[in-house]
Write an enzyme that holds these catalytic residues in place. Structure first.
Site, PDB file in Angstrom:
ATOM      1  N   HIS A   1      -3.601  -5.562   2.940  1.00  0.00           N
ATOM      2  CA  HIS A   1      -3.204  -5.679   4.341  1.00  0.00           C
ATOM      3  C   HIS A   1      -3.895  -6.903   4.931  1.00  0.00           C
ATOM      4  CE1 HIS A   1      -2.058  -1.352   4.276  1.00  0.00           C
ATOM      5  NE2 HIS A   1      -3.157  -1.170   3.594  1.00  0.00           N
TER       6      HIS A   1
ATOM      7  N   CYS B   1       0.795  -1.224   0.000  1.00  0.00           N
ATOM      8  CA  CYS B   1       0.000   0.000   0.000  1.00  0.00           C
ATOM      9  C   CYS B   1       0.835   1.287   0.000  1.00  0.00           C
ATOM     10  CB  CYS B   1      -0.997  -0.038   1.153  1.00  0.00           C
ATOM     11  SG  CYS B   1      -2.371   1.096   0.909  1.00  0.00           S
TER      12      CYS B   1
END
Ligand code: GLN
Length: 251
Positions: free
Chosen positions: A203, A106
């Protein structure tokens, strides 16, 4: 040398694999630290000795690194690390070019690219290891994701980002998204692959549910350092349960 029924558990280490976690103080959200812990555990299960190091803003960069992992962060965390990251661009790009395995999630995925222009218009230059660019939007992409990948089978995780990433010709996507959004709301793919760098928005953490990626990173590190990866016998019991659970979750 221990002998007897449990002797094989005590056999000599196949060597040390040194894992460097980038910026855990500022770039570590939605459980990303778990990726480093999974690498540590699986390196042991494969019969190697893990050494887990952390690198934060202002630290000395370790001389020898076999595997790099970095997490996501708020736009504010990305602003905090940007200058320091740029001071390490040469060494990180050199390692990536040389085939060192890396996992960037990310916020660090975005900053391993060319730039991230935040929703408020601030341009955070990236280090250009990956041929991607990211534009912040008013839409937050949030939820559980399934990715069909050619290399790692079905990859499962959780996304939460405002940045939308476009891939250039120098990278290929990690996979396509039958569930969730991934890189951006138009292309239907998620993550990026370049050399032995794996970049992803996911995640959750990613690696506990996706041991195939963990073993790719560890195997690549071992081959690069020792010339071969001699696999051990990891205990995948919890990974299987975590995958079953993650696969059942709603978007
Ligand atoms: N701040 C970035 C974004 O919102 C990255 C977020 C993250 O790492 N989860 O796009």
């Amino acid at each position: 040398m221990t002998s007897g029924a449990t002797g094989s558990e005590h056999s000599a280490s196949k060597g040390t694999i040194r894992v460097l976690q980038l910026y855990p103080r500022d770039m570590n959200i939605y459980g990303d630290w778990g990726n480093a812990l999974v690498l540590k555990q699986r390196i042991s299960w494969h019969g190697y000795t893990p050494e887990l190091l952390e690198y934060n803003v202002g630290d000395e960069f370790p001389a020898e690194v076999d595997l790099i992992v970095g997490g996501g962060g708020q736009d504010s965390g990305q602003l905090v690390i940007q200058d320091d990251l740029h001071s390490r661009a040469g060494v990180l790009a050199g390692l990536a070019e040389d085939g060192a395995p890396m996992l960037v999630i990310c916020g660090l995925y975005q900053l391993f690219g060319r730039f991230f222009k935040t929703r408020l218009g601030t341009v955070i230059p990236g280090i250009g290891v990956l041929d991607v660019e990211t534009h912040g939007t008013d839409e937050r992409l949030i939820g559980n994701v399934k990715v069909s990948t050619p290399e790692f089978g079905e990859v499962l995780g959780y996304e939460n980002h405002s940045g939308q990433t476009t891939l250039g010709a120098g990278v290929r996507p990690l996979g396509t998204t039958p569930k969730g959004t991934g890189n951006n709301s138009s292309d239907g793919h998620e993550g990026a692959r370049y050399n032995n760098v794996v970049a992803s928005y996911l995640h959750g953490s990613l690696l506990p549910k996706n041991p195939a990626i963990a073993d790719f990173l560890i195997g690549t590190a071992a081959e690069r350092k020792f010339g071969a990866f001699v696999q051990g016998t990891p205990d995948d019991h919890y990974a299987v349960l975590a995958r079953e659970h993650a696969a059942r979750r709603p978007r």
